[in-house]
Write a protein that holds these residues in place. Structure first.
Motif, PDB file in Angstrom:
ATOM      1  N   LEU A  37       0.817  -1.218   0.000  1.00 60.27           N
ATOM      2  CA  LEU A  37       0.000   0.000   0.000  1.00 60.27           C
ATOM      3  C   LEU A  37       0.846   1.262   0.000  1.00 60.27           C
ATOM      4  O   LEU A  37       0.467   2.263  -0.620  1.00 60.27           O
ATOM      5  N   ALA A  38       1.958   1.272   0.685  1.00 62.46           N
ATOM      6  CA  ALA A  38       2.769   2.481   0.835  1.00 62.46           C
ATOM      7  C   ALA A  38       3.230   3.065  -0.493  1.00 62.46           C
ATOM      8  O   ALA A  38       3.244   4.288  -0.671  1.00 62.46           O
ATOM      9  N   ASP A  39       3.584   2.199  -1.441  1.00 61.77           N
ATOM     10  CA  ASP A  39       4.160   2.702  -2.689  1.00 61.77           C
ATOM     11  C   ASP A  39       3.732   1.951  -3.944  1.00 61.77           C
ATOM     12  O   ASP A  39       4.197   2.258  -5.032  1.00 61.77           O
ATOM     13  N   GLY A  40       2.850   0.971  -3.810  1.00 60.69           N
ATOM     14  CA  GLY A  40       2.367   0.232  -4.973  1.00 60.69           C
ATOM     15  C   GLY A  40       3.334  -0.799  -5.514  1.00 60.69           C
ATOM     16  O   GLY A  40       3.070  -1.414  -6.538  1.00 60.69           O
ATOM     17  N   GLN A  56      -1.671   0.305  -9.815  1.00 58.42           N
ATOM     18  CA  GLN A  56      -0.822   1.276  -9.123  1.00 58.42           C
ATOM     19  C   GLN A  56      -1.405   2.684  -9.201  1.00 58.42           C
ATOM     20  O   GLN A  56      -1.407   3.420  -8.212  1.00 58.42           O
ATOM     21  N   MET A  59      -4.358   2.805  -6.890  1.00 59.72           N
ATOM     22  CA  MET A  59      -3.913   2.846  -5.498  1.00 59.72           C
ATOM     23  C   MET A  59      -3.534   4.259  -5.074  1.00 59.72           C
ATOM     24  O   MET A  59      -3.849   4.677  -3.958  1.00 59.72           O
ATOM     25  N   VAL A  60      -2.881   5.006  -5.939  1.00 62.49           N
ATOM     26  CA  VAL A  60      -2.518   6.398  -5.623  1.00 62.49           C
ATOM     27  C   VAL A  60      -3.785   7.221  -5.396  1.00 62.49           C
ATOM     28  O   VAL A  60      -3.874   7.992  -4.441  1.00 62.49           O
ATOM     29  N   HIS A  62      -6.643   6.256  -4.369  1.00 63.94           N
ATOM     30  CA  HIS A  62      -7.479   5.773  -3.263  1.00 63.94           C
ATOM     31  C   HIS A  62      -6.655   5.363  -2.038  1.00 63.94           C
ATOM     32  O   HIS A  62      -7.093   4.531  -1.251  1.00 63.94           O
ATOM     33  N   ARG A  63      -5.525   5.975  -1.879  1.00 65.73           N
ATOM     34  CA  ARG A  63      -4.615   5.566  -0.801  1.00 65.73           C
ATOM     35  C   ARG A  63      -5.255   5.618   0.589  1.00 65.73           C
ATOM     36  O   ARG A  63      -5.148   4.683   1.366  1.00 65.73           O
ATOM     37  N   LEU A  66      -7.734   2.815   1.014  1.00 66.24           N
ATOM     38  CA  LEU A  66      -7.055   1.530   1.122  1.00 66.24           C
ATOM     39  C   LEU A  66      -6.436   1.357   2.504  1.00 66.24           C
ATOM     40  O   LEU A  66      -6.504   0.267   3.089  1.00 66.24           O
ATOM     41  N   GLU A  67      -5.838   2.413   3.029  1.00 72.89           N
ATOM     42  CA  GLU A  67      -5.246   2.329   4.362  1.00 72.89           C
ATOM     43  C   GLU A  67      -6.316   2.084   5.421  1.00 72.89           C
ATOM     44  O   GLU A  67      -6.111   1.298   6.347  1.00 72.89           O
TER      45      GLU A  67
END
Length: 89
Positions: A37-40, A56, A59-60, A62-63, A66-67
């Motif tokens: 999660l931190a950086d894909g 990826q 993920m950026v 929706h960070r 996701l967290e």
């Protein structure tokens, strides 16, 4: 394993009580990968290049969601659905 998103044939999910570092699992057909999660970064497995890039980028965008889902799943609670880049949940 709760499904949190589905887009373009890719399924994203998180396991309850999973190990660190925080991550998600992705499946596209028979291909599977685990993304931090931190950086894909792909921690293990492999997906087609385009699928990896889509995940990826998603993920950026929706960070924070996701967290929060990681926090929920890690404590045994059901994570929330997150819309994919195609607008579906």
């Amino acid at each position: 394993m709760p499904e949190i998103a589905r887009f373009y044939g890719i399924v994203i999910f998180m396991y309850f009580f999973d190990h660190n570092p925080p991550h998600l699992h992705a499946r596209h057909g028979r291909a599977k990968a685990v993304f931090r999660l931190a950086d894909g970064k792909v921690l293990r497995g492999e997906l087609p290049r385009l699928g990896t890039a889509m995940i990826q980028n998603w993920m950026v965008a929706h960070r924070a969601e996701l967290e929060e889902n990681w926090r929920l799943a890690s404590s045994g609670e059901m994570p929330e659905k997150i819309a994919g880049p195609d607008g579906r949940d």
